[in-house]
Design a protein around this motif. Sequence first.
Motif, PDB file in Angstrom:
ATOM      1  N   LEU A 261       0.748  -1.112  -0.115  1.00 28.62           N
ATOM      2  CA  LEU A 261      -0.170   0.041  -0.398  1.00 28.62           C
ATOM      3  C   LEU A 261       1.017   1.230  -0.175  1.00 28.62           C
ATOM      4  O   LEU A 261       0.407   2.373  -0.879  1.00 28.62           O
ATOM      5  N   GLU A 262       1.960   1.103   0.668  1.00 31.92           N
ATOM      6  CA  GLU A 262       3.048   2.665   1.133  1.00 31.92           C
ATOM      7  C   GLU A 262       2.913   2.337  -0.249  1.00 31.92           C
ATOM      8  O   GLU A 262       3.675   3.322  -0.927  1.00 31.92           O
ATOM      9  N   ALA A 263       3.648   1.606  -0.612  1.00 35.09           N
ATOM     10  CA  ALA A 263       4.869   1.623  -2.336  1.00 35.09           C
ATOM     11  C   ALA A 263       3.804   2.237  -3.432  1.00 35.09           C
ATOM     12  O   ALA A 263       4.322   2.670  -4.679  1.00 35.09           O
ATOM     13  N   VAL A 264       2.436   1.734  -3.743  1.00 34.23           N
ATOM     14  CA  VAL A 264       1.749   2.328  -4.303  1.00 34.23           C
ATOM     15  C   VAL A 264       1.310   3.674  -4.567  1.00 34.23           C
ATOM     16  O   VAL A 264       1.523   4.417  -5.160  1.00 34.23           O
ATOM     17  N   ARG A 265       0.555   4.184  -2.533  1.00 31.33           N
ATOM     18  CA  ARG A 265       1.090   5.985  -3.060  1.00 31.33           C
ATOM     19  C   ARG A 265       2.196   6.080  -3.212  1.00 31.33           C
ATOM     20  O   ARG A 265       1.892   7.872  -3.692  1.00 31.33           O
ATOM     21  N   ARG A 266       3.599   6.535  -3.217  1.00 27.14           N
ATOM     22  CA  ARG A 266       4.420   6.851  -3.463  1.00 27.14           C
ATOM     23  C   ARG A 266       5.166   6.811  -5.307  1.00 27.14           C
ATOM     24  O   ARG A 266       4.738   7.823  -5.784  1.00 27.14           O
ATOM     25  N   VAL A 267       4.476   5.168  -6.230  1.00 26.99           N
ATOM     26  CA  VAL A 267       4.583   5.557  -7.441  1.00 26.99           C
ATOM     27  C   VAL A 267       3.802   5.915  -7.960  1.00 26.99           C
ATOM     28  O   VAL A 267       4.053   6.906  -8.974  1.00 26.99           O
ATOM     29  N   ARG A 268       2.813   6.364  -7.450  1.00 26.08           N
ATOM     30  CA  ARG A 268       1.541   6.832  -8.230  1.00 26.08           C
ATOM     31  C   ARG A 268       1.321   8.556  -7.480  1.00 26.08           C
ATOM     32  O   ARG A 268       1.166   8.947  -8.651  1.00 26.08           O
ATOM     33  N   LEU A 269       2.155   8.998  -7.499  1.00 18.45           N
ATOM     34  CA  LEU A 269       2.607  10.225  -7.508  1.00 18.45           C
ATOM     35  C   LEU A 269       2.718  10.714  -9.334  1.00 18.45           C
ATOM     36  O   LEU A 269       3.221  11.762  -9.612  1.00 18.45           O
ATOM     37  N   MET A 270       3.852   9.879  -9.729  1.00 16.49           N
ATOM     38  CA  MET A 270       4.251  10.199 -11.323  1.00 16.49           C
ATOM     39  C   MET A 270       3.189   9.548 -11.934  1.00 16.49           C
ATOM     40  O   MET A 270       3.068   8.838 -13.303  1.00 16.49           O
ATOM     41  N   ALA A 271       1.926   8.629 -11.361  1.00 17.27           N
ATOM     42  CA  ALA A 271       0.997   8.610 -12.473  1.00 17.27           C
ATOM     43  C   ALA A 271      -0.095   8.949 -12.557  1.00 17.27           C
ATOM     44  O   ALA A 271      -1.008   9.758 -12.379  1.00 17.27           O
ATOM     45  N   ARG A 272       0.175  10.551 -13.531  1.00 16.58           N
ATOM     46  CA  ARG A 272      -0.893  10.937 -13.743  1.00 16.58           C
ATOM     47  C   ARG A 272      -1.759  11.296 -14.794  1.00 16.58           C
ATOM     48  O   ARG A 272      -0.729   9.970 -15.715  1.00 16.58           O
ATOM     49  N   GLU A 273      -2.517  11.777 -15.174  1.00 16.09           N
ATOM     50  CA  GLU A 273      -3.489  12.147 -16.666  1.00 16.09           C
ATOM     51  C   GLU A 273      -3.917  10.049 -16.868  1.00 16.09           C
ATOM     52  O   GLU A 273      -3.802  10.456 -18.322  1.00 16.09           O
ATOM     53  N   ASN A 274      -3.788  10.480 -15.622  1.00 20.61           N
ATOM     54  CA  ASN A 274      -4.777   8.544 -16.244  1.00 20.61           C
ATOM     55  C   ASN A 274      -3.414   7.511 -16.239  1.00 20.61           C
ATOM     56  O   ASN A 274      -4.158   6.218 -17.041  1.00 20.61           O
ATOM     57  N   SER A 275      -2.514   8.061 -16.190  1.00 22.95           N
ATOM     58  CA  SER A 275      -1.267   7.192 -16.039  1.00 22.95           C
ATOM     59  C   SER A 275      -1.775   5.218 -15.225  1.00 22.95           C
ATOM     60  O   SER A 275      -2.090   5.807 -14.014  1.00 22.95           O
ATOM     61  N   PRO A 276      -1.518   4.239 -15.993  1.00 24.46           N
ATOM     62  CA  PRO A 276      -1.502   3.311 -14.508  1.00 24.46           C
ATOM     63  C   PRO A 276       0.104   3.231 -13.559  1.00 24.46           C
ATOM     64  O   PRO A 276       0.189   3.535 -13.597  1.00 24.46           O
ATOM     65  N   VAL A 277      -0.382   1.590 -12.451  1.00 27.22           N
ATOM     66  CA  VAL A 277       0.631   1.671 -12.352  1.00 27.22           C
ATOM     67  C   VAL A 277       0.874   0.116 -12.400  1.00 27.22           C
ATOM     68  O   VAL A 277       0.059  -0.510 -12.226  1.00 27.22           O
ATOM     69  N   ARG A 278       1.988   0.009 -12.931  1.00 26.53           N
ATOM     70  CA  ARG A 278       2.464  -1.611 -13.379  1.00 26.53           C
ATOM     71  C   ARG A 278       2.847  -2.038 -12.692  1.00 26.53           C
ATOM     72  O   ARG A 278       4.101  -1.798 -12.028  1.00 26.53           O
ATOM     73  N   LEU A 279       3.016  -3.927 -12.551  1.00 35.13           N
ATOM     74  CA  LEU A 279       2.899  -4.613 -11.120  1.00 35.13           C
ATOM     75  C   LEU A 279       3.958  -5.545 -11.851  1.00 35.13           C
ATOM     76  O   LEU A 279       2.661  -6.230 -12.588  1.00 35.13           O
ATOM     77  N   ALA A 280       5.250  -5.496 -12.191  1.00 38.44           N
ATOM     78  CA  ALA A 280       5.534  -6.817 -12.542  1.00 38.44           C
ATOM     79  C   ALA A 280       5.766  -8.341 -11.550  1.00 38.44           C
ATOM     80  O   ALA A 280       6.652  -7.142 -10.843  1.00 38.44           O
ATOM     81  N   MET A 281       5.459  -9.388 -11.843  1.00 40.80           N
ATOM     82  CA  MET A 281       5.423 -10.158 -10.775  1.00 40.80           C
ATOM     83  C   MET A 281       6.030 -11.154 -11.196  1.00 40.80           C
ATOM     84  O   MET A 281       6.600 -11.854 -12.286  1.00 40.80           O
ATOM     85  N   SER A 282       7.646 -11.709 -10.411  1.00 42.61           N
ATOM     86  CA  SER A 282       9.067 -12.975 -10.800  1.00 42.61           C
ATOM     87  C   SER A 282       8.919 -13.424  -9.699  1.00 42.61           C
ATOM     88  O   SER A 282       8.393 -12.932  -8.339  1.00 42.61           O
ATOM     89  N   PRO A 283       9.272 -14.698  -9.479  1.00 51.90           N
ATOM     90  CA  PRO A 283       9.411 -15.482  -8.106  1.00 51.90           C
ATOM     91  C   PRO A 283      10.418 -14.518  -7.148  1.00 51.90           C
ATOM     92  O   PRO A 283      11.620 -13.894  -8.189  1.00 51.90           O
ATOM     93  N   GLY A 284      10.110 -14.064  -5.957  1.00 52.28           N
ATOM     94  CA  GLY A 284      10.788 -13.454  -4.983  1.00 52.28           C
ATOM     95  C   GLY A 284      10.730 -11.594  -4.984  1.00 52.28           C
ATOM     96  O   GLY A 284      10.842 -11.445  -3.784  1.00 52.28           O
ATOM     97  N   SER A 285       9.622 -11.841  -5.879  1.00 53.23           N
ATOM     98  CA  SER A 285      10.116  -9.607  -5.957  1.00 53.23           C
ATOM     99  C   SER A 285       8.994  -9.564  -6.750  1.00 53.23           C
ATOM    100  O   SER A 285       8.385 -10.019  -7.310  1.00 53.23           O
ATOM    101  N   LEU A 286       8.635  -8.263  -6.783  1.00 45.91           N
ATOM    102  CA  LEU A 286       7.649  -7.316  -7.184  1.00 45.91           C
ATOM    103  C   LEU A 286       8.537  -6.581  -7.346  1.00 45.91           C
ATOM    104  O   LEU A 286       8.740  -4.779  -6.672  1.00 45.91           O
ATOM    105  N   GLU A 287       7.616  -5.453  -9.290  1.00 53.20           N
ATOM    106  CA  GLU A 287       8.138  -3.672  -9.020  1.00 53.20           C
ATOM    107  C   GLU A 287       7.245  -3.651  -9.742  1.00 53.20           C
ATOM    108  O   GLU A 287       5.961  -3.828 -10.700  1.00 53.20           O
TER     109      GLU A 287
END
Length: 363
Positions: A261-287
């Motif tokens: 939740l805290e990470a999404v709140r930070r990253v969404r500061l750069m999600a302007r003009e209806n830009s989405p937040v992308r979640l890249a999922m792989s074993p052991g990590s999330l970007e």
Amino acid sequence: MKFRCERDVLVEALATAQRATSSRATLPVLSGLRLALTGDELRLTGSDLDLTITTEVKVSGEDDGVAVLPAKIAVDVVRSLEPGAVEVATDGDAARISGGRSNFRLHSIPADEFPNLVEPTGEKVVIPAAALADGLRQVVRSASRDESRPILTGVLLAAEGQGLRMVSTDSYRLSVRDLPGTTALREDQTVLVPSKALDELSRVLHGDEEVTLVLGERDASFQVGSFHLTTRLIEGEFPNYRGLIPTSPSNRLVIDRQALLEAVRRVRLMARENSPVRLAMSPGSLELRAVTLDVGEATEQLDASYEGEELTVAFNPEYLVDGLEVTPGDEISLETLDALKPALIRPTDSSEFLYLLMPVRVS
């Protein structure tokens, strides 16, 4: 009518009842509040005919009576007075409100123009306020605000097993909350309650109280202490939400809810003009990644447990935050089929809540 009351008590009662009034109603009287004094009990009512809120307060009454005062100005006037006792007295088509050295005279609305509001009758069911408040917090925000689609502006209440299920959707996300042991409806019974009414109800719910529910054919009534809310039910068929919920997602991410939740709140500061937040999922990590041209980009790495194929899914950041905020528990799972199918967010230690979120298509 004449009575005295402490300013803060009267302001709270007036403001509570005012939330059901309408300034755009075809009947001018519906922009007013009905005040009825009997002895030391003052009963305040506001209504737009679809939603009615009544609350009662103890006052020092002198003369019984009934009056309808313009809601907004009455609330503003009493709130503006100095702390202490406020006196309200009506005479003919006027009301005098005084406190300290301030005096106001308001034109009242003929009381006989206020509609005769009939409350639903039927069997009374008692629901623990704490459980209901928690459920409403989780489902109300997923209901639509688009009045052109009235079915989606409601929250479905349905008998489910030995309990009550609450469901809401705006077609972009879906919330489902079960209240086991809460038998408010008959087997297979469903009702569709306006989310606006349930939002108002949630404001007054506290953990040590009980809610009394009465369901009529077209109306529902909720009572909590001296607060009484009646709402007209929405007629129509709620969407088949069960068909939207994936039964066997092939990818599953397990992660600390607060960290995500805290990470999404930070990253969404750069999600302007209806830009989405992308979640890249792989074993052991999330970007997490958000990019807005001419503004910048943000990325953040989180530790997570992941089973499935490497996958990137994009979401509306506001809807994602909403879901993470209302999902209970310390750890949640995010379950997906692919980048375009609905994703499931739910707690890992409970089956009582789920949040379904539609991905955003990105190039």
